[in-house]
Scaffold this motif. Structure first.
Motif, mmCIF file in Angstrom:
data_model
loop_
_atom_site.group_PDB
_atom_site.id
_atom_site.type_symbol
_atom_site.label_atom_id
_atom_site.label_comp_id
_atom_site.label_asym_id
_atom_site.label_seq_id
_atom_site.Cartn_x
_atom_site.Cartn_y
_atom_site.Cartn_z
ATOM 1 N N PRO A 146 0.841 -0.890 -0.242
ATOM 2 C CA PRO A 146 0.209 -0.026 -0.145
ATOM 3 C C PRO A 146 0.788 1.083 0.037
ATOM 4 N N VAL A 147 0.306 2.305 -0.693
ATOM 5 C CA VAL A 147 1.226 3.400 -0.946
ATOM 6 C C VAL A 147 1.200 4.314 0.571
ATOM 7 N N SER A 148 2.409 4.644 0.938
ATOM 8 C CA SER A 148 2.327 5.523 2.342
ATOM 9 C C SER A 148 2.336 6.883 1.946
ATOM 10 N N VAL A 149 1.570 7.620 2.303
ATOM 11 C CA VAL A 149 1.504 8.940 1.997
ATOM 12 C C VAL A 149 2.594 9.932 2.802
ATOM 13 N N GLY A 150 3.480 10.481 1.996
ATOM 14 C CA GLY A 150 4.668 11.109 2.574
ATOM 15 C C GLY A 150 4.369 12.787 2.915
ATOM 16 N N ALA A 151 5.271 13.442 3.222
ATOM 17 C CA ALA A 151 5.029 14.778 3.285
ATOM 18 C C ALA A 151 5.180 15.574 2.106
ATOM 19 N N GLY A 198 -3.249 -1.891 -4.573
ATOM 20 C CA GLY A 198 -2.382 -1.143 -3.552
ATOM 21 C C GLY A 198 -2.928 0.146 -3.484
ATOM 22 N N ASP A 199 -3.509 0.748 -4.356
ATOM 23 C CA ASP A 199 -4.301 2.104 -4.066
ATOM 24 C C ASP A 199 -5.434 2.061 -3.076
ATOM 25 N N ASP A 200 -5.877 0.886 -2.999
ATOM 26 C CA ASP A 200 -7.099 0.710 -2.090
ATOM 27 C C ASP A 200 -6.685 0.294 -0.668
ATOM 28 N N GLY A 201 -5.228 0.214 -0.412
ATOM 29 C CA GLY A 201 -4.495 -0.061 0.699
ATOM 30 C C GLY A 201 -4.489 -1.527 0.979
ATOM 31 N N LEU A 202 -4.281 -2.552 -0.021
ATOM 32 C CA LEU A 202 -4.238 -3.689 0.135
ATOM 33 C C LEU A 202 -2.737 -4.130 -0.154
ATOM 34 N N VAL A 203 -2.156 -5.204 0.259
ATOM 35 C CA VAL A 203 -1.098 -5.608 -0.236
ATOM 36 C C VAL A 203 -1.358 -6.671 -1.557
ATOM 37 N N ALA A 204 -0.553 -6.512 -2.455
ATOM 38 C CA ALA A 204 -1.024 -7.487 -3.866
ATOM 39 C C ALA A 204 0.259 -7.824 -4.467
ATOM 40 N N VAL A 205 -0.085 -9.184 -4.952
ATOM 41 C CA VAL A 205 1.017 -9.862 -5.647
ATOM 42 C C VAL A 205 0.570 -10.000 -6.913
ATOM 43 N N THR A 206 1.795 -9.717 -8.069
ATOM 44 C CA THR A 206 1.412 -9.776 -9.531
ATOM 45 C C THR A 206 2.061 -11.089 -9.937
ATOM 46 N N GLY A 207 1.348 -11.763 -10.586
ATOM 47 C CA GLY A 207 1.584 -13.124 -11.064
ATOM 48 C C GLY A 207 0.693 -14.025 -11.268
ATOM 49 N N ASP A 208 0.894 -15.265 -11.884
ATOM 50 C CA ASP A 208 -0.006 -16.147 -12.383
ATOM 51 C C ASP A 208 -0.311 -16.973 -10.884
ATOM 52 N N ALA A 209 -1.552 -16.961 -10.692
ATOM 53 C CA ALA A 209 -1.749 -17.729 -9.243
ATOM 54 C C ALA A 209 -1.938 -19.076 -9.628
ATOM 55 N N THR A 210 -1.937 -19.867 -10.591
ATOM 56 C CA THR A 210 -1.711 -21.382 -10.973
ATOM 57 C C THR A 210 -0.411 -21.852 -10.679
ATOM 58 N N ARG A 211 0.538 -20.797 -10.336
ATOM 59 C CA ARG A 211 2.081 -21.238 -10.161
ATOM 60 C C ARG A 211 2.157 -21.317 -8.094
#
Length: 372
Positions: free
Chosen positions: A41-46, A201-214
């Protein structure tokens, strides 16, 4: 859920320190691959102006501290112009020293002044330079900071929910989970499309990019340590492969799968799914009910839509309800889970609620969050 979130922090911190000091070739390769595929998730900085002003204030603080240190031992310094060092000369010396200009017109001559320059002024000079080039260093250390965040997340993530597929079904599943009280930190999204994981990620979730069959992609999502897995891809054959792979990695997790066709339900159950929801047949039944009785269809839609009118809710039986009839409950009890059996309200065994029962009730829904 609260008990599951209490994870030991000691081993996590030791592992984090160890990863910063030493990593094997395999660990370095795994972290590099995780850094490419895991979206935090994107952390908002100053804002940039605030960062510049903060660094400027820190630089002035270091300059003022150096000036005071020099002035406190000004008798140990020599000024080639007049031989004495006052407060202004101390500030001048601190400025040219910290900026590494070093004109040499003011020099430490006593042993104490030279020792202070070695042990104090030189570290302050390094700190001052770090502050000046803070923006460049921040860019250079971004990869390390990202790897630290990912490593910490991988060590702490246990008993979480993995959602495979962040399309329409996956997003609504996540919205429902959040509406039911599951923290976003306990949800991990897996999707083959980079746009989908970036949206997660913009919605505040951790996400993994890849083929979930692997299996290696599901391992990056920590599926072996997950408590629940939601499989919601676009195709039923993909759902079967994902379910089979997830069940192979985790024998105890509850796996819920979305399928398009009824004929694929037995295959998905054989692959390891605990529950299979058929989207096409469910939509067809809702269409039929809508034609016969629009009000019944509207009630069903309210029950299935988070935050809209009524909602189904499962909870443990309270102490005040034990030994009482389900009809005496403050909520409308439609079913009871007892000894892993689902008993509807017409079952003759439901004359009294027992300790350990879980009741499924209809209650007024709370407003749903606008966005996950």
């Amino acid at each position: 859920m609260k008990d599951q979130e209490r994870q030991p922090t000691g081993p996590v911190r030791l592992s984090l320190v160890r990863s910063l000091w030493y990593r094997s070739r395999r660990e370095a390769r795994d972290d590099a691959e995780a850094g490419r595929s895991i979206t935090m998730p994107v952390s908002v900085g100053a804002p940039p102006l605030q960062q510049v002003l903060r660094r400027l204030a820190m630089g002035l603080l270091v300059l003022a501290l150096t000036t005071l240190i020099v002035y406190a031992d000004h008798e140990g310094y020599n000024d080639n112009s007049d031989g004495s060092v006052d407060l202004l000369d101390s500030a001048y010396y601190a400025t040219v020293t910290l900026s590494t200009t070093g004109y040499g017109d003011i020099t430490p001559v006593s042993d104490t002044a030279r020792l202070v320059n070695i042990l104090v002024i030189t570290p302050l000079r390094v700190l001052f330079l770090i502050i000046l080039v803070g923006t460049t260093l921040e860019v250079l250390t971004e990869r390390t900071r990202q790897q630290v965040r990912i490593h910490r997340w991988r060590m702490r993530t246990r008993d979480h929910v993995v959602v495979v597929g962040y399309g329409t079904k996956g997003r609504h599943a996540v919205q429902t989970l959040v509406g039911q009280g599951v923290a976003k930190e306990r949800i991990v999204v897996v999707d083959a499309q980079r746009k989908a994981t970036e949206a997660a990620g913009d919605d505040g979730l951790v996400a993994v990019t890849g083929d979930a069959t692997r299996s290696e992609v599901l391992r990056r999502a920590e599926v072996p340590h997950a408590s629940r897995v939601i499989v919601a891809p676009q195709r039923d054959d993909t759902a079967a492969l994902v379910t089979l792979t997830a069940r192979q990695l985790n024998r105890r997790a509850t796996i819920v799968v979305a399928a398009r066709e009824d004929e694929n339900v037995p295959l998905l159950r054989q692959s390891g799914a605990n529950t299979v929801v058929t989207s096409s047949s469910s939509a067809g039944r809702l269409l039929g009910v809508s034609m016969v009785s629009p009000t019944v269809a509207k009630t069903l839609e309210n029950l299935m839509t988070l935050g809209s009118g009524l909602t189904l809710f499962e909870r443990p039986v309270t102490e005040g309800e034990e030994g009482q009839s389900p009809r005496s409950s403050a909520d409308l009890v439609v079913a009871v889970v007892r000894d892993r059996q689902l008993l509807d309200y017409t079952d003759p065994r439901l004359t009294r609620l027992q300790q350990g029962d879980r009741v499924i009730t209809v209650r007024r829904a709370v407003p749903a969050p606008e966005q996950v």
